[in-house]
Motif scaffolding. Sequence first.
Motif, mmCIF file in Angstrom:
data_model
loop_
_atom_site.group_PDB
_atom_site.id
_atom_site.type_symbol
_atom_site.label_atom_id
_atom_site.label_comp_id
_atom_site.label_asym_id
_atom_site.label_seq_id
_atom_site.Cartn_x
_atom_site.Cartn_y
_atom_site.Cartn_z
ATOM 1 N N HIS A 1 -35.288 -127.505 1.778
ATOM 2 C CA HIS A 1 -36.359 -127.351 2.765
ATOM 3 C C HIS A 1 -35.886 -127.991 4.059
ATOM 4 O O HIS A 1 -35.518 -129.172 4.084
ATOM 5 N N ALA A 2 -35.855 -127.209 5.123
ATOM 6 C CA ALA A 2 -35.482 -127.724 6.435
ATOM 7 C C ALA A 2 -36.552 -127.336 7.438
ATOM 8 O O ALA A 2 -37.175 -126.278 7.323
ATOM 9 N N TRP A 3 -36.774 -128.194 8.425
ATOM 10 C CA TRP A 3 -37.780 -127.903 9.439
ATOM 11 C C TRP A 3 -37.279 -128.379 10.796
ATOM 12 O O TRP A 3 -36.589 -129.381 10.919
ATOM 13 N N HIS A 4 -37.594 -127.594 11.809
ATOM 14 C CA HIS A 4 -37.229 -127.935 13.180
ATOM 15 C C HIS A 4 -38.285 -127.355 14.108
ATOM 16 O O HIS A 4 -38.415 -126.134 14.228
ATOM 17 N N GLU A 5 -39.046 -128.233 14.732
ATOM 18 C CA GLU A 5 -40.153 -127.809 15.599
ATOM 19 C C GLU A 5 -40.101 -128.610 16.896
ATOM 20 O O GLU A 5 -39.808 -129.806 16.874
ATOM 21 N N GLN A 6 -40.396 -127.952 18.012
ATOM 22 C CA GLN A 6 -40.352 -128.623 19.303
ATOM 23 C C GLN A 6 -41.649 -128.445 20.074
ATOM 24 O O GLN A 6 -42.462 -127.576 19.780
#
Length: 395
Positions: free
Chosen positions: A165-170
Amino acid sequence: MIKLNAVVIGGGMITKQLLLPVLLQEKKNGKISQIIVASRKKITIQRLIEEFPEAEIKGYPQIKDENPYAWKIALEKLQNPGIVIIATPDDLHAEMTLFAIEKGFDVIVQKPLCLTVKDAGKILESSRKKGVYVFTDFHKRHDLSLRAVQYKYKKGEMGEALCCHAWHEQRREIPLKYFRNWCERSSPLEYLGTHYIDMFYFVTGLKPVKIIAKGQKKLLVSLGINAFDSSQVFITWSNGAVEYLQTSWILPEKNPCLSNQGFQITCTEGEFRADNADRNSNFSTTKDGYEIFNPYFFKPYLDWNKPDTDQYLGYGADSVIQAINDCLRINEETNNLDKNQAFEKRVQMISEFEKTRPLPNQAIISTAVIEAGKMSMIKDGAPVFLDENLIPHYE
């Protein structure tokens, strides 16, 4: 000692906040000679010249107020040994990279390398044919917390990958402020997700085989921007492992850091998880309020020997510096050879770098996933498969 001349294409956020500080620092370290910046607008160049007087930037356009092809003029002016650093909207990467290769210049391109497997294949073929080094700036490879999991995985301590599980939010300032003119031509999957697609590949060496993706358009369309707010992608890898990748670029403006991001992987003999945003090193100031501070990405510190001078450190710089050092090494080892010998030596060195660097043979992995992901999103989650050449297709 050989010094490189550098052209930076693009005068936006990445150039201002990361690339020019790195190039200026490397110029002081004796690795960079001339710095040229090409942008669409003359006023952008003028502002960068004012902000970085020590860099002695030569910029294009010089005459017209706006010229979308100023980058071609800059490359015509670039002298060898030269490198071209591409920091433009994602959909422009392929054309600019191929043009630079034809001119014989080594290239550093901000991730992703490009948006289609077809273009990635062209770049791979052309770079090998011309003996040109093309490095995609996947700076997360240099984050020690993520290099650690690659180390243990390659040493066999983690066993075999099962799921991730990977997440990247800006924050929403990215599409609303910095990328407003081109975010409709991209998505958080392409701009952000590419990092953790590459990270799974970097750790495991597996290849993607099937993609299912969904995307949402609510906030940005309500503000007149026809772009995806968020995406969720299921990536099946060649051993059957599944990565769930979550991206968005509409976090509230008061989110205490620009990026929420992390990486978790479960394997047969171990598990790893990291919050790559919260490093337990946080500030609260009158000026900026509460700030989740990442000291490891790219930050200024007082120089040990010149405390009145800023020294930029972090994995954001390390990635670019690695590529600069590679290009210097290539030029130094081919400097006194005749044309044929120099070409053969270049090809040999680049072939070795292909094993350990995000050159096109590796960068094509993330390009294949984001192309397939976009195809799946457009079809509301229809499965997209990748053949042995990574070409995406519906069932």
